[in-house]
Design a protein around this motif. Structure first.
Motif, PDB file in Angstrom:
ATOM      1  N   LEU A  70       0.681  -1.207   0.226  1.00 38.15           N
ATOM      2  CA  LEU A  70       0.290   0.067  -0.456  1.00 38.15           C
ATOM      3  C   LEU A  70       1.016   1.107   0.101  1.00 38.15           C
ATOM      4  CD1 LEU A  70      -2.365  -0.958   2.953  1.00 38.15           C
ATOM      5  CD2 LEU A  70      -2.452  -0.992   0.332  1.00 38.15           C
ATOM      6  N   PRO A  71      -0.327   2.107  -0.294  1.00 39.65           N
ATOM      7  CA  PRO A  71       1.132   4.115  -0.123  1.00 39.65           C
ATOM      8  C   PRO A  71       1.451   4.499   0.455  1.00 39.65           C
ATOM      9  CG  PRO A  71      -1.136   3.709  -1.978  1.00 39.65           C
ATOM     10  CD  PRO A  71      -1.138   2.499  -1.359  1.00 39.65           C
ATOM     11  N   PRO A  72       2.486   4.119   1.042  1.00 45.55           N
ATOM     12  CA  PRO A  72       2.616   4.895   2.473  1.00 45.55           C
ATOM     13  C   PRO A  72       1.725   5.518   3.527  1.00 45.55           C
ATOM     14  CG  PRO A  72       4.454   5.727   1.287  1.00 45.55           C
ATOM     15  CD  PRO A  72       3.517   4.971   0.727  1.00 45.55           C
ATOM     16  N   PRO A  73       1.059   7.050   2.698  1.00 45.97           N
ATOM     17  CA  PRO A  73       0.124   7.656   3.754  1.00 45.97           C
ATOM     18  C   PRO A  73      -1.431   6.408   4.111  1.00 45.97           C
ATOM     19  CG  PRO A  73       0.447   8.690   1.865  1.00 45.97           C
ATOM     20  CD  PRO A  73       0.992   7.079   1.710  1.00 45.97           C
ATOM     21  N   ASP A  90      -2.528   3.354  12.479  1.00 47.01           N
ATOM     22  CA  ASP A  90      -2.947   3.864  13.651  1.00 47.01           C
ATOM     23  C   ASP A  90      -4.916   3.398  14.201  1.00 47.01           C
ATOM     24  OD1 ASP A  90      -1.268   5.902  13.399  1.00 47.01           O
ATOM     25  OD2 ASP A  90      -1.986   7.836  12.299  1.00 47.01           O
ATOM     26  N   LEU A  91      -5.297   2.565  12.865  1.00 52.25           N
ATOM     27  CA  LEU A  91      -6.768   2.632  13.702  1.00 52.25           C
ATOM     28  C   LEU A  91      -6.387   1.112  14.328  1.00 52.25           C
ATOM     29  CD1 LEU A  91      -8.680   3.381  10.369  1.00 52.25           C
ATOM     30  CD2 LEU A  91      -8.815   4.077  12.702  1.00 52.25           C
ATOM     31  N   MET A  92      -5.615   0.760  13.967  1.00 53.41           N
ATOM     32  CA  MET A  92      -4.893  -0.414  15.269  1.00 53.41           C
ATOM     33  C   MET A  92      -5.007  -0.964  16.366  1.00 53.41           C
ATOM     34  SD  MET A  92      -2.063  -2.733  11.971  1.00 53.41           S
ATOM     35  CE  MET A  92      -2.317  -4.255  12.981  1.00 53.41           C
TER      36      MET A  92
END
Length: 426
Positions: A247-250, A257-259
């Motif tokens: 996936l792209p870094p962003p 952050d959601l984990m």
């Protein structure tokens, strides 16, 4: 779980839900069951609770420590406050079954007034009995109430708006993750994503690990981000890191952050290592025990069902702390050695340390050569301070040594050598 073996779900409606501290967090509004093959009653996977501001959330049945007519009590752990959304193969028991017109086997027609769930010896909850009120033409007399087994009632089959998905999932339910991954590749993209989204988080995590990278990315992208983060939490850290690398870094940062922090931290660490090195392919959660642990304790640890055979094949011995990065690495003990030693002996007396551990920067060809040379199923990986940071297992090496598209059913076959030594491109 301290609770009656059989619970009638309609009687739970409105019952208060309490956290381990005794604080009320909401009230029960329904139960969620997963449809299974025709001969098996639906499995109860959790309850739906209504929070303040009428927000409804899902409570996994495994998080519930007790159920009684006055209270439902949760065990310790973080409460997932994401709004509940029913998946295609799921059934809301009260919403979808109460008042449903059904037919009893060799009996009268009637309407469902309650459904009971029962807990098996293995801890699995399932819908087992149905309370059916018999229909009557008399206005002043209520029909007889029948309490019968689930499979004696006709009209309780696949429900909801996605019966095709529910039926397909019932067929695929008992497949191994690798076989289910192959079956998903045979489906149209939209259908594949629909079926994948209907799997529970743990099952979907196992299946994603068996799919080609492009399918993993497409399925993950079809999920909402919070659900995607939940699935990543269920994956082994090394598999989650491999997927996030696509996936792209962003987007990586958003999902990490959601984990939950304790789930995201080992994945973040793996993402820091250069591709094709021991650090990038290792698992950060091998079996680790201190030198004063006994052989019996080690054998009990490697019997844990969630461990893969390659990870369970050896125990790594270190000083405290016992989570990576550990204290000083002391050596390893293969499971065959554990089987030969007295159960009361300590690991420190049988540990083997005559093979140099890998470094996080060791390249994949060198890892492969050393594992082949010493007939190793797994090798330790240490940092510059001789602390264990992970282990490379034979399945890690195979996954990263084969062509990137080896899992892809649509990929062209790799040319093979014929008997005369020439290459056959057919």
């Amino acid at each position: 779980m301290s609770t009656p073996n059989r619970v009638y779900i309609a009687r739970l409606a409105g019952v208060a839900v309490f956290d381990p501290n005794g604080d009320q967090v909401g009230r029960i509004r329904d139960a969620v069951a997963r449809m299974r093959p025709t001969q098996r009653p639906p499995e109860v996977v959790g309850l739906v609770a209504e929070m303040p501001m009428r927000r409804r959330i899902f409570l996994s049945i495994n998080r519930i420590t007790s159920i009684d007519p006055d209270a439902v009590v949760l065990g310790s752990g973080t409460l997932n406050l994401r709004r509940f959304e029913k998946r295609p193969n799921e059934l809301l028991v009260l919403q979808e079954l109460l008042d449903r017109r059904v037919q009893l086997d060799s009996g009268p027609a009637g309407s469902v007034v309650d459904v009971a769930m029962e807990c098996s010896r293995g801890g699995e909850w399932a819908l087992t009995r149905v309370a059916v009120r018999e229909h009557t033409n008399r206005l002043t007399r209520r029909g007889h109430l029948h309490q019968v087994e689930w499979d004696r009632v006709r009209g309780l089959g696949a429900v909801g708006d996605n019966r095709g998905t529910a039926n397909l999932l019932a067929v695929l339910e008992d497949m191994r993750p690798a076989d289910l991954a192959n079956a998903l590749q045979d489906l149209p993209d939209a259908r594949r994503n629909e079926v994948a989204a209907a799997l529970d988080d743990e099952r979907l995590a196992d299946v994603l690990s068996e799919l080609p990278e492009h399918d993993q990315v497409e399925i993950l992208a079809a999920l909402d981000r919070e659900r995607a983060a939940d699935v990543l939490e269920e994956m082994d850290p090394d598999d989650a890191a491999d997927l996030l690398n696509e996936l792209p870094p962003p987007e990586q940062d958003v999902l990490l952050d959601l984990m939950e922090p304790d789930e995201a931290d080992p994945v973040r660490q793996l993402l820091r290592y250069a591709s094709g090195t021991a650090g990038s392919v290792m698992t950060s959660e091998p079996v680790i025990l201190p030198p004063d642990a006994t052989v019996a304790e080690a054998l009990a640890r490697i019997r844990e069902v969630q461990l893969s055979p390659a990870v369970a094949a050896q125990v790594f011995v270190t000083r405290a702390p016992l989570t990576t990065p550990t204290g000083r690495y002391l050596g390893m003990v293969h499971f065959q050695r554990l089987l030969r030693e007295p159960p009361a002996d300590m690991l420190g007396g049988i540990v083997v340390n005559d093979i140099d551990p890998l470094r996080t920067s060791t390249p994949l060809p060198e890892i492969t050569r050393r594992m082949a040379t010493y007939d190793m199923v797994g090798m330790p990986v240490v940092d510059g301070n001789n602390r264990l940071v992970g282990a490379v297992t034979v399945d890690d090496v195979l996954d990263h040594s084969l062509p990137r598209d080896w899992r892809d059913r649509d990929a062209a076959p790799t040319p093979s050598a014929t008997d005369d030594g020439t290459v056959d491109d057919d």
